[in-house]
Design a protein around this motif. Structure first.
Motif, short mmCIF file in Angstrom:
data_model
loop_
_atom_site.label_atom_id
_atom_site.label_comp_id
_atom_site.label_asym_id
_atom_site.label_seq_id
_atom_site.Cartn_x
_atom_site.Cartn_y
_atom_site.Cartn_z
N LEU A 285 57.49 39.32 10.74
CA LEU A 285 56.23 39.79 10.18
C LEU A 285 55.51 38.62 9.53
O LEU A 285 56.14 37.74 8.95
CB LEU A 285 56.48 40.89 9.15
CG LEU A 285 57.09 42.19 9.68
CD1 LEU A 285 57.44 43.12 8.52
CD2 LEU A 285 56.16 42.88 10.65
N LEU A 291 49.98 44.61 7.65
CA LEU A 291 51.35 45.05 7.90
C LEU A 291 51.39 46.28 8.81
O LEU A 291 52.22 46.36 9.73
CB LEU A 291 52.04 45.35 6.57
CG LEU A 291 53.49 45.82 6.65
CD1 LEU A 291 54.37 44.77 7.33
CD2 LEU A 291 54.03 46.14 5.27
N GLN A 294 50.84 45.30 12.38
CA GLN A 294 51.98 44.57 12.92
C GLN A 294 53.11 45.52 13.31
O GLN A 294 53.71 45.39 14.38
CB GLN A 294 52.51 43.56 11.90
CG GLN A 294 51.57 42.39 11.66
CD GLN A 294 52.20 41.37 10.72
OE1 GLN A 294 53.04 40.57 11.13
NE2 GLN A 294 51.81 41.41 9.46
#
Length: 305
Positions: A285, A291, A294
């Protein structure tokens, strides 16, 4: 978006909404991140049908599949896989190794967010969740529990630890290390734990990797590696580096830029090979990307395999 060196408990609580969804590793019996119900490797009178196989002396005759037996003229029995609660432990690396971020977020902030998602998901499926908080000064072990109050206390303490670490001057040598945290974990997670290690994995020592291999022999282990753009490519300019006590200016040119990149990529490739040999999933990541997006990309890519 401006990078903020502080993070709040509200930032983590908002992640509960994205902690639901399908299993992270569809082909695996147990998922590390966003895991679903866990089927044990034991076979017996359980909740879910698993397979049909030839009858073996001693099998429960109540499980005989009469249709398959009649069709094949060989006695077959149904096998069921039992669902089994498994405690989860997440190592949060809040040491100086994660107190860095060149753009939108510090690595330690991503560490906290990933740990929060692990915890929310564990509570939703009825698993116990605990944590090992590692900073340069202490290793704090919080035993797994199903209590939401217990989980929120972990997040509160982790946020405080992270914010204090980012605002204090760093001593010359850390008092504790990841090796010590993993060594202590070996004394706790004897078998059937789900262990998530969230860190800058490029800094894992050979001893740490050896401990991870030992843990993976009887537990499900996954590494989440946090990457910052500066890990891969430094800008071609003079960069100031500071530990709040001292500052240096590092002049980057084309040659040193490429050398820096290759050293990092080779190191990362070597790490991935070692973890693959241990059958330990390796998730990457970045600090400079959203986030949620992802995780969606990783899920979509995994399900297309």
């Amino acid at each position: 978006m401006k990078k903020n060196s502080q993070i709040s408990i509200t930032d983590l609580l908002q992640l509960e909404a994205i902690s639901t969804g399908p299993e992270f590793f569809r082909r695996q019996r147990v998922s590390g991140l966003l895991s679903g119900k866990h089927r044990s490797s034991l076979k017996g009178r359980g909740l879910d049908f698993s397979e049909v196989r030839k009858y073996i002396l001693g099998d429960d005759i109540r499980n005989i599949d009469w249709k398959v037996t009649a069709r094949t003229r060989v006695t077959h029995t149904k096998v069921f896989s039992e669902e089994k609660e498994r405690p989860q432990l997440t190592i949060l690396d809040l040491s100086r190794n994660t107190l860095f971020g060149s753009k939108y977020a510090l690595k330690c902030h991503i560490v906290l967010k990933v740990a929060a998602i692990h915890g929310f998901r564990a509570l939703k499926i009825g698993d116990r969740f605990g944590a090992i908080l590692l900073d340069d000064l202490n290793i704090q072990i919080v035993k797994p529990s199903r209590s939401r109050q217990h989980f929120q206390a972990i997040l509160d303490h982790a946020v405080t630890t992270c914010n204090e670490a980012t605002s204090r001057a760093q001593d010359a040598q850390p008092q504790v290390t990841m090796e010590e945290a993993l060594s202590r974990l070996l004394g706790i997670a004897h078998h059937d734990y789900i262990i998530n290690i969230v860190t800058d994995a490029s800094l894992l020592s050979e001893q740490s990797i050896e401990f991870i291999g030992m843990l993976a022999q009887s537990n499900s282990v996954m590494i989440t590696h946090i990457i910052d753009p500066f890990d891969i490519l430094l800008p071609e300019e003079k960069i100031p580096f500071s530990d709040t006590n001292y500052q240096i200016d590092w002049k980057i040119d084309n040659d040193s830029q490429e050398e820096y990149k290759q050293v990092y990529l080779n190191q990362l490739s070597d790490l991935e090979d070692k973890l693959a040999a241990l059958n330990v999933p390796f998730l990457k990541l970045r600090t400079d990307k959203d986030l949620k997006h992802q995780l969606k990309e990783i899920l979509d890519e995994n399900y297309q395999r």
